[in-house]
Design a protein around this motif. Structure first.
Motif, PDB file in Angstrom:
ATOM      1  N   ALA A   4      -5.407 -16.961  46.908  1.00 24.28           N
ATOM      2  CA  ALA A   4      -4.236 -16.088  46.909  1.00 24.28           C
ATOM      3  C   ALA A   4      -4.285 -15.107  45.732  1.00 24.28           C
ATOM      4  CB  ALA A   4      -2.956 -16.923  46.850  1.00 24.28           C
ATOM      5  N   ALA A   5      -4.593 -15.618  44.544  1.00 24.11           N
ATOM      6  CA  ALA A   5      -4.621 -14.766  43.352  1.00 24.11           C
ATOM      7  C   ALA A   5      -5.722 -13.713  43.454  1.00 24.11           C
ATOM      8  CB  ALA A   5      -4.820 -15.623  42.102  1.00 24.11           C
ATOM      9  N   GLU A   6      -6.893 -14.096  43.933  1.00 19.73           N
ATOM     10  CA  GLU A   6      -7.993 -13.136  44.040  1.00 19.73           C
ATOM     11  C   GLU A   6      -7.677 -12.063  45.071  1.00 19.73           C
ATOM     12  OE1 GLU A   6     -11.010 -11.034  43.030  1.00 19.73           O
ATOM     13  OE2 GLU A   6     -10.844 -12.970  42.049  1.00 19.73           O
ATOM     14  N   THR A   7      -7.053 -12.438  46.152  1.00 21.73           N
ATOM     15  CA  THR A   7      -6.686 -11.444  47.170  1.00 21.73           C
ATOM     16  C   THR A   7      -5.748 -10.395  46.580  1.00 21.73           C
ATOM     17  OG1 THR A   7      -7.017 -13.031  48.953  1.00 21.73           O
ATOM     18  CG2 THR A   7      -5.620 -11.130  49.433  1.00 21.73           C
ATOM     19  N   ILE A   8      -4.744 -10.853  45.873  1.00 16.77           N
ATOM     20  CA  ILE A   8      -3.803  -9.926  45.235  1.00 16.77           C
ATOM     21  C   ILE A   8      -4.527  -9.078  44.184  1.00 16.77           C
ATOM     22  CG2 ILE A   8      -1.775  -9.788  43.718  1.00 16.77           C
ATOM     23  CD1 ILE A   8      -0.765 -12.344  45.282  1.00 16.77           C
ATOM     24  N   ALA A   9      -5.368  -9.713  43.381  1.00 21.37           N
ATOM     25  CA  ALA A   9      -6.108  -8.992  42.342  1.00 21.37           C
ATOM     26  C   ALA A   9      -6.985  -7.903  42.956  1.00 21.37           C
ATOM     27  CB  ALA A   9      -6.958  -9.975  41.535  1.00 21.37           C
TER      28      ALA A   9
END
Length: 185
Positions: free
Chosen positions: A75-80
């Motif tokens: 989730a965090a990498e997708t947003i990043a």
């Protein structure tokens, strides 16, 4: 132009043919992009881990910590990457066409005018395909390796000095970096 003289030979050739400043083309977008990506990636992983623990409780979270690492990292990498992609698009354009822009702001303006918003995200799927598995592996492996090291010592982080904990973090991070590089390729 052919660049096949190795790293040092390539640097020399670029400097001779294009000037030393050619080596810095795209540096602003790279620095800004990876600063923003790191902020959202590392902050996001912690955010999603904390929110998951709050949602399911500590006991259940401990039983599912690897899944939580994987989900939080994805989730965090997708947003990043959503924030990184426009900066990478400008960087790639600036490097491939040195006449395109005079810097990051100019590159954004020109790319928006010529390609619209979708031009900033043309590379999103390839970035996600590479970065999401890399980040998932990085956080899951780092957590597992750190747990194994602490387990082999029969200690928890609170039992050890800051220097020892730092050493364990760095060691598990090296293993995670190698594993995630292999997985993402």
């Amino acid at each position: 132009m052919q660049y096949n003289k190795g790293l040092v030979g390539g640097f020399r050739q670029v400097i001779a043919e294009e000037g030393a400043m050619a080596l810095t083309t795209g540096l602003g977008a790279t620095a800004a992009g990876y600063f923003v990506q790191g902020w959202f990636k590392f902050g996001g992983v912690e955010f999603f881990k904390i929110k998951t623990v709050e949602s399911i409780g500590e006991a259940k979270a401990w039983e599912n910590k690897t899944l939580i690492y994987l989900g939080a990292a994805a989730a965090a990498e997708t947003i990043a990457d959503i924030f990184l992609c426009p900066l990478e698009a400008v960087r790639i354009r600036a490097v491939s066409d040195p006449e395109f822009c005079d810097g990051l702001a100019d590159g954004f303006s020109k790319m928006l005018k010529t390609e619209g918003v979708t031009g900033f995200y043309a590379g999103l799927v390839p970035i996600l395909a590479k970065q999401v598995p890399y980040t998932m592996a990085k956080f899951a492996v780092q957590g597992s390796v750190a747990d194994m090291i602490y387990g082999s010592m029969g200690k928890s982080p609170s039992d050890l000095s800051d220097a020892t904990n730092l050493g364990i973090s760095l060691s598990s991070g090296v293993v995670a970096g190698v594993a995630s590089a292999i997985i993402s390729h």
